[in-house]
Design an enzyme around this catalytic site. Structure first.
Site, mmCIF file in Angstrom:
data_model
loop_
_atom_site.group_PDB
_atom_site.id
_atom_site.type_symbol
_atom_site.label_atom_id
_atom_site.label_comp_id
_atom_site.label_asym_id
_atom_site.label_seq_id
_atom_site.Cartn_x
_atom_site.Cartn_y
_atom_site.Cartn_z
ATOM 1 C CG HIS A 198 23.505 108.299 43.631
ATOM 2 N ND1 HIS A 198 22.493 108.305 43.912
ATOM 3 C CD2 HIS A 198 23.946 108.645 42.189
ATOM 4 C CE1 HIS A 198 21.745 108.720 42.116
ATOM 5 N NE2 HIS A 198 23.095 108.978 40.961
ATOM 6 C CG HIS A 199 19.777 106.842 46.861
ATOM 7 N ND1 HIS A 199 19.867 106.368 45.084
ATOM 8 C CD2 HIS A 199 18.926 106.178 47.346
ATOM 9 C CE1 HIS A 199 19.441 104.940 45.037
ATOM 10 N NE2 HIS A 199 18.353 104.957 46.682
ATOM 11 C CG MET A 211 11.784 103.177 37.876
ATOM 12 S SD MET A 211 12.613 102.783 39.616
ATOM 13 C CE MET A 211 11.155 102.025 41.001
ATOM 14 C CD GLN A 262 19.016 101.094 49.012
ATOM 15 O OE1 GLN A 262 18.329 101.471 47.854
ATOM 16 N NE2 GLN A 262 18.274 100.064 48.920
ATOM 17 C CG HIS A 318 12.134 107.633 41.167
ATOM 18 N ND1 HIS A 318 13.811 108.559 40.828
ATOM 19 C CD2 HIS A 318 12.182 106.384 40.237
ATOM 20 C CE1 HIS A 318 14.350 107.070 40.782
ATOM 21 N NE2 HIS A 318 13.246 106.236 40.472
ATOM 22 C CG HIS A 330 15.266 105.867 35.763
ATOM 23 N ND1 HIS A 330 15.466 103.857 35.786
ATOM 24 C CD2 HIS A 330 15.227 106.040 37.016
ATOM 25 C CE1 HIS A 330 15.323 103.583 37.214
ATOM 26 N NE2 HIS A 330 14.845 104.836 38.486
ATOM 27 C CG HIS A 374 23.381 104.662 44.499
ATOM 28 N ND1 HIS A 374 22.859 104.903 43.263
ATOM 29 C CD2 HIS A 374 24.512 103.356 44.016
ATOM 30 C CE1 HIS A 374 22.929 104.255 42.526
ATOM 31 N NE2 HIS A 374 24.456 104.135 42.270
#
Length: 793
Positions: A103-104, A310, A166, A238, A240, A168
């Protein structure tokens, strides 16, 4: 004699110890390799984490060690220690991931990872100390390039000692076969000090509440800047699901200067700022997120889940090394009243077509205060084969950028893949060129005396031959038919010409009446481009600046038909044009596509009938699409125009999936800047050329894979192909004989003996020879002294 031997032995030991003090990259590589974590055998290419590129540069591969996530919305972390103690600088990032599984990805720098395991669930955190975001990746995101001389500082006394990756994994249905994932990123690091240090400034709303059903809700952030100057070169937004647009500004003396503005429902990558912005002491940084509460039945708060919201605006900047701070944040609004004067654009949502919307995880959480969303993939024909991860970059060692040209109006490729350029020499199209009736006003200048058509070697850019002297007044479009003939348009003459490629100065065919604009079968009005069907031989002319039509002629030049009309005010119906500026034949699909310039779209038709088939339009196009080119295999390339005052869409080039219209990649040059990219042409192997009518420049672009067999400059920095380097270095370290094929490759493409390091090799050799010479001199001196004192015996 025994004394001589003893002296030599002592000197040799001293010399050996001094040599051991010199650490080569190979020794660093070997020690690091011995201690590196083992990776799954399924992770091809990821089991060697560090590869020297030169005496000062190395590549560090950071990959997941073969993981199989079991639940959707799983966040996994892993860490890699910086393999050198001294300061180093990250100057480039190369992602290795597919949106089918990832996803990222986020890359952090810190000193204390939350775990020392091979990998761990990020619910336990990424770092126990302060962590800085260095890189973010999501599918279809354009690459983030650091300017030359800029790097993220790591290591040393103050820099991060660890990198934490990280990843996702949104939908884990792709792991039904239990395969192991090794997604990650390769870093290019150098120990050469960079004059400018990169950093990240995060502006983030903490207390926004979005009432249910509210049509427009603003989240405002503002902080005073009280540090040394920083220079902004990229930004990222960024939110949602409820975010409509995020905008960031510098406010100085009441004046608002845009840093960046983007829909958070598009790929949330770092986008380059159109015009670099300097922030200095006393300025205010301000950002606004525009939300809607429509469709919600309860209040929405700032939080980490997909049902929360966010509001983040990231600024990527660089500062002078001596004043650099690597990470800053702003989480408050120091002056709510100032937002009364925010530019109106910050309150206008950026429309996003349904097939461009973002897909958030089923239970997405904002780990470390951030997420990156990716574009929803449209449905495709299962038999369609197309590289959806195609990445196009400038070939920065191509010398053609330095050609002395006039306004570049047209580009084409001949059957030998040579680049053909159509340019205006010493003539310029400006406000004085035409009167209100489109009559050319500068006939007194005469035709352009120099060659207006140049044929270039695609690699060296050497001019192979030229033609077109004393023929044209204002060149415009250029195409080449399957017989190698040149088809060109001249907007001053209002004519179309067919020229032989053998250098003959007289046209084989002429269409239109010289210097006479018109709109009937025998006249054109500033015709823009020509396309010739390789199968039927039919000729298609886009006409043009003052007519809004496509005209079809038979192979022998007889008028067949025309279609199109001028766009209605406020409407852009199919088949209407506002400057049909460029043509391309899409041979694989039997279509003729038109860059409908002022309508900011591409229209495609059946060439035999003029029947409208489809339109391709994207918010990233802005208001203008100047040129379009098709490459066999399903790729469509295009360039847009310079933004209007107040617009924020950058001027850039696009790679699209022709079947779906989806944007696969965007690209811009590294040397110079696009100002008016006027034409684009793409070859079968996806080499792309763009010509600019304002900078009088032609750029060459290609995918990095096409350039990996040799050393290339990427953002002004030497980069070496990693896998080949690994094989050569591995063979040297283990004293294994290399294959003849690999030896040949090494001879052609030496791994560490690049031009930039040749001086270093000579210097090191000299330093090694000098002690030997001194050693011999001392031995001779001792021998001479003993001879004098004790005689010949």
């Amino acid at each position: 004699m025994a004394g001589l031997v003893n002296n030599l032995l002592i000197l040799f030991l001293i010399f050996q110890n001094s040599c051991l003090a010199f650490r080569s990259p190979l020794s660093v590589f070997k020690r690091y390799k011995d201690s590196a974590k083992s990776h799954s055998n399924e992770c091809l290419g990821s089991n060697r984490q560090l590869v020297p590129l030169s005496l000062s540069d190395f590549a560090l591969d950071i990959r997941m060690p073969g993981v199989t996530p079991k639940q959707s919305d799983t966040y996994l972390c892993m860490s890699v220690r910086l393999p050198v103690e001294e300061e180093a600088y990250v100057v480039d990032f190369k992602p290795h991931a597919s949106m089918d599984t990832v996803h990222h990805m986020l890359l952090f720098g810190c000193n204390n990872p939350s775990s020392d395991e091979d990998y761990w669930d990020c619910d336990g955190g990424t770092c126990t100390d302060t962590s800085n975001i260095l890189y973010a990746w999501a599918r279809n995101a354009p690459p983030t390039r650091l300017p030359k001389g800029v790097g993220f500082k790591v290591g040393g006394e103050e820099g991060s000692k660890y990198f934490v990756l990280q990843v996702h994994y949104g939908d884990v249905s792709a792991f039904k076969d239990k395969h192991k994932d090794c997604s990650g990123v390769t870093l290019h690091l150098t120990n050469q000090k960079q004059p400018m240090i990169a950093g990240m400034y995060l502006m983030m709303s903490m207390d926004t509440v979005i009432p249910p059903g509210e049509k427009a809700v603003n989240a405002d952030i503002a902080c005073s800047y009280k540090m040394y100057p920083m220079h902004v070169f990229a930004y990222r937004v960024h939110t949602h699901h409820l975010g409509k647009v995020v905008s960031g500004y510098r406010v100085r003396d009441g004046q608002w200067t845009l840093i960046g503005r983007q829909s958070p429902q598009l790929p949330q990558a770092f986008y380059p700022v159109e015009n670099p912005v300097e922030i200095k002491y006393g300025d205010t940084l301000a950002a606004r997120c525009l939300f809607t509460g429509e469709g919600r039945s309860s209040k929405t708060f700032i939080g980490g889940t997909a049902s929360d919201e966010m509001c983040n605006f990231y600024i990527m900047y660089y500062m002078e090394a001596k004043h650099a701070v690597s990470y800053k944040t702003c989480t408050r609004n120091i002056d709510p009243e100032m937002f009364r004067n925010i530019p109106q654009e910050a309150n206008i949502p950026i429309p996003v077509k349904p097939d461009m919307t973002m897909v958030h995880g089923h239970h997405e959480e904002a780990k470390s205060g951030d997420t990156v969303s990716v574009m929803q993939q449209p449905k495709r024909d299962e038999e369609e084969v197309l590289d959806q991860d195609l990445n196009i970059e400038e070939v920065v060692d191509w010398p053609g950028i330095n050609l002395k040209l006039g306004q570049v109006s047209g580009l084409a490729l001949d059957s030998n893949s040579n680049l053909v350029i159509f340019h205006r020499g010493d003539h310029v199209w400006d406000a004085n060129s035409f009167d209100s009736g489109y009559i050319y006003q500068q006939k007194g200048l005469g035709p352009i005396k120099e060659s207006t058509i140049l044929v270039l070697d695609p690699n060296s850019s050497a001019v192979l031959h030229s033609t077109g002297r004393n023929l044209f007044y204002l060149p415009h479009g250029l195409s080449i038919d399957h017989n190698g003939n040149y088809w060109v348009t001249d907007v001053a003459l209002h004519q179309v010409f067919k020229l032989a490629s053998n250098g003959a100065e007289s046209p084989l065919l002429s269409f239109g009446r010289a210097l006479q604009p018109g709109s009937d079968k025998n006249h054109f009005c500033q015709p823009t481009d020509v396309a010739v069907d390789p199968v039927t031989g039919n000729i298609y002319v886009s006409d043009g600046y003052c007519n809004s039509r496509i005209v079809q002629f038979s192979p022998d030049g007889m008028f067949v038909m025309q279609w199109g009309e001028e766009s209605s005010v406020g409407q852009t119906k199919p088949g209407q044009f506002s400057i049909p500026h460029s043509l391309t034949l899409v041979s694989d699909f039997g279509q003729l596509c038109v860059a409908d310039r002022e309508n900011g779209r591409i229209q495609c038709f059946k060439p035999e009938t003029g029947e409208f088939i489809k339109e391709i339009r994207h918010p990233l196009f802005g208001r203008e699409v100047f040129a379009v080119s098709y490459a066999p295999g399903g790729l469509l390339f295009a360039v847009n125009g310079k933004p209007y005052p107040g617009d924020t869409v950058p001027v850039q080039a696009f790679v699209m999936n022709f079947s779906t219209g989806e944007i696969i990649d965007t690209f811009i040059p590294l040397r110079k800047n696009f100002e008016m990219p006027h034409d684009i042409v793409a070859s079968d192997d996806r080499t792309v050329y763009v010509g600019d009518a304002h900078t009088n420049t032609v750029w060459k672009f290609a995918s990095p894979e096409k350039m990996e067999h040799r050393s290339v400059k990427k953002a002004g920095i030497e980069v070496q192909e990693i896998k080949e380097a690994e094989a050569v270095i591995e063979a040297r370290l283990t004293n294994k004989p290399m294959s003849k094929e690999l030896l040949k490759k090494e001879e052609k493409h030496p791994v560490v003996q690049q031009a930039s390091t040749g001086v270093s090799v000579v210097l090191i050799t000299t330093l090694l020879i000098i002690p030997i010479i001194v050693l011999l001199a001392i031995a001779v001196f001792i021998r001479w002294r003993k001879t004098r004192i004790y005689g010949g015996n």
